[in-house]
Enzyme design. Sequence first.
Site, short mmCIF file in Angstrom:
data_model
loop_
_atom_site.label_atom_id
_atom_site.label_comp_id
_atom_site.label_asym_id
_atom_site.label_seq_id
_atom_site.Cartn_x
_atom_site.Cartn_y
_atom_site.Cartn_z
CB SER A 230 42.42 -50.12 72.26
OG SER A 230 43.13 -51.32 71.79
CG MET B 171 40.40 -62.46 75.32
SD MET B 171 41.57 -62.31 73.83
CE MET B 171 43.12 -63.10 74.67
CG LEU C 116 34.28 -67.91 68.26
CD1 LEU C 116 34.40 -66.88 67.27
CD2 LEU C 116 32.96 -67.72 68.92
CG ASN D 166 41.00 -62.64 65.85
OD1 ASN D 166 40.87 -62.00 66.60
ND2 ASN D 166 42.15 -63.55 65.84
CG HIS E 160 47.38 -63.35 66.55
ND1 HIS E 160 46.53 -64.08 67.62
CD2 HIS E 160 48.54 -63.81 66.64
CE1 HIS E 160 47.58 -64.80 68.39
NE2 HIS E 160 48.88 -64.70 67.67
C1 GAR Z 1 44.69 -56.89 71.04
O1 GAR Z 1 46.19 -56.98 71.12
C2 GAR Z 1 44.45 -58.21 70.13
O2 GAR Z 1 45.23 -58.27 69.11
C3 GAR Z 1 44.59 -59.31 71.25
O3 GAR Z 1 43.80 -58.68 72.42
C4 GAR Z 1 44.18 -57.48 72.36
C5 GAR Z 1 42.81 -56.67 72.87
O4 GAR Z 1 42.88 -55.41 73.07
N1 GAR Z 1 43.60 -60.29 70.57
C6 GAR Z 1 44.18 -61.61 70.92
O5 GAR Z 1 45.13 -61.85 71.57
C7 GAR Z 1 43.12 -62.63 70.29
N2 GAR Z 1 43.67 -63.93 70.46
P1 GAR Z 1 41.79 -54.57 72.87
O6 GAR Z 1 40.64 -54.88 73.72
O7 GAR Z 1 42.38 -53.04 73.41
O8 GAR Z 1 41.40 -54.37 71.28
#
Ligand code: GAR
Length: 215
Positions: free
Chosen positions: A15, A92, A95, A109, A111
């Site tokens: 998303s 996820m 790196l 990134n 977060h």
């Molecule tokens: C998002 O909420 C992002 O902030 C989080 O994963 C979700 C991905 O959603 N990222 C992390 O936790 C990174 N450590 P998406 O695939 O719908 O963008």
Amino acid sequence: MVRKRVGVLVSGRGSNLQALLDACADSAFPAEIALVIANVADAPALARAERAGVATRTIPHRDFPSREDFDAALDRALREAGIDIVCLAGFMRILTPGFVEGWRGRMINVHPALLPAFKGLDTHARALAEGVKLHGCTVHLVVPDLDAGPILAQAAVPVLDGDDADALAARVLIQEHRLYPLALKLLAEGRVRIGNGRTHIDAPAPDGVLANPQP
Ligand code: GAR
């Protein structure tokens, strides 16, 4: 205006990738998405990129004997595509320092927490458990330490009585989708300077000229 070429690394739903694709669909936006790379073959994010006509690659981490080898493959794919800026969007995988150093100042990134609070996973459940009244999201430059780089932009949301982790996540996600394109725009316009571990945002250059073009 020369638009910066962006590579987006994804693992799942996509998303945030969609928010970046939507922003980049405007030809006045200073960046374009040139490549989306997933480490998971069936990541729904890949279909979003394909629908937008953006090139995709799947580089499964399981195909590589070490993190270094996987990251070397990522790096090669990004450089072959002439990428200027890398966006992690729900990517996820941790790196390696070598990869991160190679993109220092050019990799960001998103977060789902107000860093430096709640680094790592399960941020919404942990925020609820701590009883915080404000939660939110952060876009930051990526450094070798996890969720630790200079902060580019943040957005806060209230924690409401009766929230569970899903309700809070949904409220934060709306802000992620707003914040990530904004932060990418600042970086692509060359307006981000880093000093003492903090970012400083320069005023926009006149007439849409890019200031401080990135190397
Ligand atoms: C998002 O909420 C992002 O902030 C989080 O994963 C979700 C991905 O959603 N990222 C992390 O936790 C990174 N450590 P998406 O695939 O719908 O963008």
